[in-house]
Design an enzyme around this catalytic site. Structure first.
Site, PDB file in Angstrom:
ATOM      1  N   CYS A 138      42.687  38.658  51.519  1.00  0.00           N
ATOM      2  CA  CYS A 138      42.525  40.057  51.924  1.00  0.00           C
ATOM      3  C   CYS A 138      41.134  40.555  51.538  1.00  0.00           C
ATOM      4  O   CYS A 138      40.903  40.982  50.410  1.00  0.00           O
ATOM      5  CB  CYS A 138      43.594  40.929  51.272  1.00  0.00           C
ATOM      6  N   CYS A 141      41.068  44.151  50.432  1.00  0.00           N
ATOM      7  CA  CYS A 141      41.546  44.437  49.064  1.00  0.00           C
ATOM      8  C   CYS A 141      40.519  44.024  48.014  1.00  0.00           C
ATOM      9  O   CYS A 141      40.343  44.690  47.011  1.00  0.00           O
ATOM     10  CB  CYS A 141      42.831  43.671  48.747  1.00  0.00           C
ATOM     11  N   ASP A 142      39.882  42.884  48.238  1.00  0.00           N
ATOM     12  CA  ASP A 142      39.125  42.248  47.161  1.00  0.00           C
ATOM     13  C   ASP A 142      37.610  42.203  47.376  1.00  0.00           C
ATOM     14  O   ASP A 142      36.870  41.869  46.451  1.00  0.00           O
ATOM     15  CB  ASP A 142      39.604  40.794  46.985  1.00  0.00           C
TER      16      ASP A 142
END
Ligand code: NDP
Length: 316
Positions: A138, A141-142
């Site tokens: 992701c 997300c990261d």
């Protein structure tokens, strides 16, 4: 045996919205939040800023948004259970929903278990290797983590997600390579154009990552050109999987009809599955839109449909 008018399985935007509507319809819903990932709330729990959920002009973090959904479900007396559902039995009515600790008989069931990002079994990409030490599924997300700053980053996949993630990563990496196993992208034309026009994005056609190497974090990838079989070692700061999602339906053991791609079949324009009084909402039945707002909308639909069906059958 515990008895509920309605049991909701899954705690993303779809599940909590279904709970809010079912609770306000006086159905006293029971919601299995899940425990597999250690946190309830679904995919948004691993997102940072959500900028496209209406009502939050300044944006809101995924966890804060899910916390609000959860509080709203609790406010109307939803019973929340922090456990996974292991199996269901729709062959008898009331239906049986078996959690890891608790079993319920339910007049109606709403399935909102979402979908999980796929990962590839590449040497170096697994837990105990570089998973979450430069390898993730992701980018959104990261991607902002310091380890990815000003590094060469590699996104695997050729769909819209791969392009979206690659474009997102251009904010952080020095260069973003899309590694695609074929010589043609699956992504929509407009996304392809955006990738091709971006100076920091380069597509590596007919290629795969054979291995990921590093020390504490990812340092190199070994790329293989599938046409020439030639391998090259390149510096890398991160590897991002964008190879599709798998709907979380294993616990259903095919008790409702699924599409060939594993998503739950619903009657068009409704949340009705192949089994009466069983409804599906959110990503587990939607491989097209996959947005928090569409998931929430379909959660509302599922609860309204369930309430109408139950009323019609004089269960309430
Ligand atoms: P897709 O299924 O569309 O694409 C998955 C990609 O992963 C494909 O290119 C596939 O390759 C590749 N892949 C799958 N398995 C492997 C493997 N074992 N090794 C290497 N590569 C592999 O998934 P997406 O998540 O990209 O998109 C899902 C849906 O969401 C689509 O309908 C998409 O349009 C939509 N979406 C829309 C967005 C937007 O409009 N902004 C953003 C993101 C998603 P191959 O092509 O060779 O099969």
């Amino acid at each position: 045996m515990n008895k509920a008018k309605i049991v909701i399985i899954g705690s993303g935007p779809a599940g909590y919205t279904a709970a809010i509507y079912a609770a306000r319809a006086n159905l006293q819903p029971v919601l299995f939040e899940g425990f597999y990932s250690g946190v309830a709330g679904g995919q948004l729990m691993t997102t940072t800023e959500v900028e496209n959920y209406p009502g939050f002009p300044q944006g809101i973090t995924g966890p804060a948004l899910m916390d609000s959904f959860r509080k709203q479900a609790l406010r109307f007396n939803t019973t929340l259970l922090s456990e996974d559902v292991e199996s269901v039995d729709f062959s008898q009515h009331p239906y049986v929903v078996r959690g890891t600790k608790t079993t319920y008989h339910a007049d109606a069931v709403i399935i909102s278990t979402g979908a999980s990002a796929n990962r590839l079994d590449i040497p170096g990409a697994n837990e105990g290797e570089f998973w979450q030490k430069g390898v993730t599924a992701c980018a959104v997300c990261d991607g902002a983590m310091p380890i990815f700053r000003n590094k060469d980053l590699y996104v695997i996949g050729g769909g819209d997600s791969a392009i979206e993630e690659a474009l997102y990563l251009t904010k952080f990496g020095s260069k973003v390579y899309i590694v695609h196993r074929r010589d043609e992208l699956r992504a929509s034309k407009i996304m392809q154009q955006r990738a091709k026009n971006h100076s920091k994005v380069e597509i590596l056609w007919s290629s795969v990552i054979e291995r990921i190497e590093g020390d504490d974090i990812v340092r190199h990838v070994i790329l293989k050109d599938l046409k020439t079989n030639q391998e090259t070692k390149r510096e890398a700061g991160g590897v991002f999987f964008a190879v599709g999602h798998t709907p979380n339906t294993a616990f259903l053991k095919n008790q409702v009809d699924l599409h060939d791609n594993g998503y739950i079949k619903v009657n068009p324009g409704t949340c009705q599955t192949s089994k009466e009084l069983v409804f599906a909402c959110g990503d587990v039945q939607d491989h097209v839109y996959r947005q928090a707002i569409t998931a929430a909308g379909s959660g509302c639909m599922a609860a309204i449909e369930a309430e109408r069906e139950l009323s019609a059958r004089e269960h309430i």
